[in-house]
Each structure stands twice: as C-alpha cells, then as structure tokens.
Design an enzyme around this catalytic site. Structure first.
Site, PDB file in Angstrom:
ATOM      1  N   ASP A  95      43.335  45.341  42.781  1.00 33.07           N
ATOM      2  CA  ASP A  95      43.151  44.611  44.045  1.00 33.07           C
ATOM      3  C   ASP A  95      44.385  43.879  44.550  1.00 33.07           C
ATOM      4  O   ASP A  95      44.290  42.971  45.366  1.00 33.07           O
ATOM      5  CB  ASP A  95      42.018  43.592  43.881  1.00 33.07           C
ATOM      6  CG  ASP A  95      42.289  42.567  42.764  1.00 33.07           C
ATOM      7  OD1 ASP A  95      43.435  42.507  42.261  1.00 33.07           O
ATOM      8  OD2 ASP A  95      41.356  41.833  42.407  1.00 33.07           O
ATOM      9  N   GLU A 117      39.527  51.023  38.561  1.00 33.66           N
ATOM     10  CA  GLU A 117      38.797  49.760  38.721  1.00 33.66           C
ATOM     11  C   GLU A 117      38.334  49.607  40.177  1.00 33.66           C
ATOM     12  O   GLU A 117      38.554  48.609  40.846  1.00 33.66           O
ATOM     13  CB  GLU A 117      39.632  48.549  38.290  1.00 33.66           C
ATOM     14  CG  GLU A 117      38.784  47.310  38.026  1.00 33.66           C
ATOM     15  CD  GLU A 117      39.601  46.065  37.706  1.00 33.66           C
ATOM     16  OE1 GLU A 117      39.629  45.667  36.529  1.00 33.66           O
ATOM     17  OE2 GLU A 117      40.214  45.484  38.633  1.00 33.66           O
ATOM     18  N   GLU A 131      42.605  39.476  47.584  1.00 26.15           N
ATOM     19  CA  GLU A 131      42.192  40.592  46.739  1.00 26.15           C
ATOM     20  C   GLU A 131      40.951  41.333  47.245  1.00 26.15           C
ATOM     21  O   GLU A 131      40.851  42.551  47.141  1.00 26.15           O
ATOM     22  CB  GLU A 131      41.964  40.108  45.299  1.00 26.15           C
ATOM     23  CG  GLU A 131      43.224  39.735  44.550  1.00 26.15           C
ATOM     24  CD  GLU A 131      43.674  38.307  44.804  1.00 26.15           C
ATOM     25  OE1 GLU A 131      44.688  37.898  44.210  1.00 26.15           O
ATOM     26  OE2 GLU A 131      43.014  37.597  45.599  1.00 26.15           O
ATOM     27  N   HIS A 207      44.878  29.851  38.877  1.00 23.22           N
ATOM     28  CA  HIS A 207      46.016  30.216  39.727  1.00 23.22           C
ATOM     29  C   HIS A 207      45.616  30.870  41.037  1.00 23.22           C
ATOM     30  O   HIS A 207      46.465  31.105  41.888  1.00 23.22           O
ATOM     31  CB  HIS A 207      46.930  31.191  38.970  1.00 23.22           C
ATOM     32  CG  HIS A 207      46.296  32.535  38.747  1.00 23.22           C
ATOM     33  ND1 HIS A 207      45.472  32.789  37.679  1.00 23.22           N
ATOM     34  CD2 HIS A 207      46.332  33.680  39.466  1.00 23.22           C
ATOM     35  CE1 HIS A 207      45.045  34.033  37.747  1.00 23.22           C
ATOM     36  NE2 HIS A 207      45.552  34.604  38.832  1.00 23.22           N
ATOM     37  N   ARG A 209      44.785  32.071  44.661  1.00 24.37           N
ATOM     38  CA  ARG A 209      45.302  31.560  45.922  1.00 24.37           C
ATOM     39  C   ARG A 209      44.265  30.711  46.656  1.00 24.37           C
ATOM     40  O   ARG A 209      44.592  29.688  47.248  1.00 24.37           O
ATOM     41  CB  ARG A 209      45.758  32.726  46.804  1.00 24.37           C
ATOM     42  CG  ARG A 209      46.551  32.346  48.033  1.00 24.37           C
ATOM     43  CD  ARG A 209      47.000  33.600  48.773  1.00 24.37           C
ATOM     44  NE  ARG A 209      47.978  34.353  48.010  1.00 24.37           N
ATOM     45  CZ  ARG A 209      49.296  34.267  48.193  1.00 24.37           C
ATOM     46  NH1 ARG A 209      49.774  33.444  49.113  1.00 24.37           N
ATOM     47  NH2 ARG A 209      50.122  34.999  47.486  1.00 24.37           N
ATOM     48  N   HIS A 240      50.817  29.138  35.611  1.00 26.78           N
ATOM     49  CA  HIS A 240      51.453  30.161  36.445  1.00 26.78           C
ATOM     50  C   HIS A 240      52.788  29.636  36.969  1.00 26.78           C
ATOM     51  O   HIS A 240      52.942  28.447  37.237  1.00 26.78           O
ATOM     52  CB  HIS A 240      50.530  30.511  37.616  1.00 26.78           C
ATOM     53  CG  HIS A 240      50.868  31.797  38.298  1.00 26.78           C
ATOM     54  ND1 HIS A 240      51.908  31.909  39.198  1.00 26.78           N
ATOM     55  CD2 HIS A 240      50.295  33.034  38.227  1.00 26.78           C
ATOM     56  CE1 HIS A 240      51.956  33.153  39.652  1.00 26.78           C
ATOM     57  NE2 HIS A 240      51.007  33.855  39.082  1.00 26.78           N
TER      58      HIS A 240
END
Length: 368
Positions: A95, A117, A131, A207, A209, A240
């Site tokens: 993604d 996936e 994603e 992490h 977004r 991250h």
C-alpha cells in the site's frame, strides 16, 4: 518469463523477500529486482539480512519531499527501467507510494501487474492515509491479485475484480518472520541495555501519518500514565526517523522511567524483541500479522484497521487513539490474565509460512 519486482520500503522488502528469493531459483523465470529506496537506511538493513541484490536502485528518497514529489519521482525513474527491461510481469506489494506508482507505470507500459497482499480495505479514504487509496488504486490497475485472506478476496470481488484473477495465498510476512526469528541475535549496542526483561515489556511502534500531531500526543500521554500506574512494566519504543515524530516523542516521553526510546531496530533484532515482549502496541499494519504468530496480543493504535481478520480472530483489538481508550485497553490486559491468555492463544489468521510458494506456483502457471 521475465518478472520485475518493485518495492521501496522496509515493510515491503521484508514481505517480498521470501517471494523474490523463490523466483530467483525458479526454472523458466528470469527475476529482476528494482528498489525505489522510498526508505533508504531501513530498506538497506533488510536487503542485507535477506541477501537481496537489486538490479536497479532508484534512490529516490529526499529530505522533506511531498507525496506528490515522491510519486512523480518513482513514476519517472521506473519509466526508464521498464523501457530497458521490458518485463512480462511487474510485481508490487501492499500500500505504499511505490506500490501505486509502480502499478501506474506498468499500466502506462501496457504491462500486467501482480499485487501481493491485495484486497485489504478500511473503507475510510483517509485512514490509513495515504495507504488506503494507494491500495484501492493499485487494485484497479493490477491484473493479478494475491490476497492474504478470504476477507481480502471478498473485498476485491465486491469491487468487481474477476474471481479468476484473485488468489488466496496467506501473507508472505509470516514466511519472513518464521525464517528470521530462529536466527541467533545479539541485542547489544541497540539502546536496550537497560531493559529489565524480568518485567512485562511492552513493544510500542507509532508512526502513521494520520496519527501525527494530537493523536500521537494522546497516545504518548497514555503511555506515560501506564508507566506511572504499573511499576512492573517497561516500554521499548523504536522511534521512526521522521523529524516530526522524533521531536514529538522526545517532547512527550523523554525522562520517563522504564521507557527505552531507541533507533529503528533492524528486522532480526526487532523479531527477537517481539518474541520476548509481553504485548505489542502499534499503528503498523505488519505487526498486526506478525505478533500473533509469536503468541503476542496486539493493541492497534488506530480507530479502524484494514486487517479485520485479526480482530475477528481475537489476536488483536482496536485501542483507538485517545488517551483514555488506549490506557483502558492496555490496563485491561495488564490486570486480567485470563483475557491476556485468550488473546495470546488465539489462532493467527494470516497463514502458515508458505504464502510465497503459493504465489510463485500461481505465477509459474499464468498464461502471460
């Protein structure tokens, strides 16, 4: 058959490693690998671990680049690779921006694209962002769809994908995990020297977004409260490298007792930490699949997940992003041993470690 596998982030590399390794040793398949290096350092550690040598390294990572710039960079660089190689099939995974841009480049070159996936959905356009839409667009552009579960396959069928183009394979991340977790590993020099493993250790990753800003502050506040109220826990947080995440983590978490912030862990030691921890708190996707394979309950730091199979199976629970909801979800497992054991013993719905073999065999039989 010439196959070009395109990936660019650490999670993609982990999940594609078992497949590209098999393709490289399959008669009648010429396997080529192109990495975009959407993540540079974190990608390289995985390539080294799995002995993957890319044929092309686009090295497109730049400090502070926007999603528009990233997409354009991948698309432009891949154009030259596709002109040079002219593969019969292009494979993408998951993604990411690399995934979407790779499938779009294949379309522009009139090449069939296989999506590993495939079919995961939240039905929320901005969760996870970007994603969810990357997956939807890739699902529209791809010819072949390798779905990890029957639920993912159902999502594709509901969107009009032909059943003959969908294959339920399991998730290759389980292949990678089971191949890695038994390898010897030394945790020295990783910033974990002060962890007291006799306590219950919580592994935290945060992490996403859509969690930047206030949601992350709320999550960190709940962690601080848990450390105060439960003296027998320790928290490991590999942070991250994004500067914004680093700044917020330091602001909210620095100085807390029994909290160990460290650099992102290479995959091998990360697997060993996951194996030794008590439970996992994460907004990551892959960990919802990996941790249950090791008997570790997962609390998902999001409002929705594109992996509902984990929730249905009882291996994961949505903890939300609010201070009180996260605190309640974690404290419930810390205080109720029966509930903890129920989650820890639930059956992982994401496969048996042979997904890559199934995908390889399917590809070998395609009429391309």
């Amino acid at each position: 058959m010439k196959i070009l596998s395109v990936f660019g982030t650490r999670p993609e590399a982990i999940k594609m490693a078992p497949l590209v390794s098999l393709l490289a040793h399959t008669i009648d398949i010429e396997s080529k690998i192109c990495v975009t290096a959407q993540h540079r350092e974190m990608l390289d550690t995985v390539l080294d671990l799995f002995c993957i040598k890319p044929d092309y390294d686009l090295n497109i990572m730049r400090h502070g680049q926007s999603l528009c710039q990233l997409t354009a960079a991948v698309l432009t660089a891949l154009d030259a690779v596709l002109n040079a190689e002219k593969p019969d099939l292009l494979l993408v995974h998951g993604d990411t921006t690399t995934t979407f841009a790779g499938s779009l480049a294949a379309f522009y070159h009139r090449l069939p694209c296989g999506h590993v996936e495939a079919g995961l959905r939240t039905a929320h356009k901005y969760a996870p962002y970007p994603e969810e839409v990357n997956r939807r667009l890739t699902g529209t552009l791809a010819e072949w769809h390798f779905a990890p579960t029957s639920g993912a396959a159902d999502n594709l069928l509901a969107e009009g994908v032909a059943a003959k183009n969908i294959f339920i394979t399991g998730n290759t991340v389980i292949d990678a995990l089971l191949a890695t977790v038994h390898k010897p590993c030394d945790l020295e020099g990783l910033g974990l020297e002060k962890v007291d493993w006799s306590r219950r250790v919580l592994l935290l990753t945060c992490h996403r977004r859509e969690n930047w800003g206030r949601p992350m502050k709320e999550i960190f506040s709940s962690i601080a409260a848990l450390l105060v109220d439960f003296s027998d826990i320790e928290v490991i947080y590999p942070v991250h490298r994004n500067p914004g995440i680093l700044a917020q983590a330091r602001e909210c978490l620095s100085g807390l007792p029994r909290l160990h912030m460290c650099e992102p862990l290479p995959y091998l030691p990360f697997c060993h930490v996951m194996k030794r921890c008590y439970l996992v708190l994460t907004d990551s996707g892959g960990l919802q699949e990996e941790a249950p394979a090791l008997g570790k309950p997962v609390l998902v730091l999001r409002e929705v997940t594109e992996r509902p199979e984990a929730i249905a199976a009882g291996t994961a629970r949505l903890a939300g992003i609010g201070r009180d909801t996260v605190y309640a979800a974690v404290s419930a497992l810390l205080q109720n041993e029966a509930e903890y054991k129920k989650m820890a013993r639930s059956i992982n719905p994401y496969g048996d470690g042979h997904a890559a073999e199934r995908i390889r065999d399917i590809i070998s039989g395609l009429n391309i």
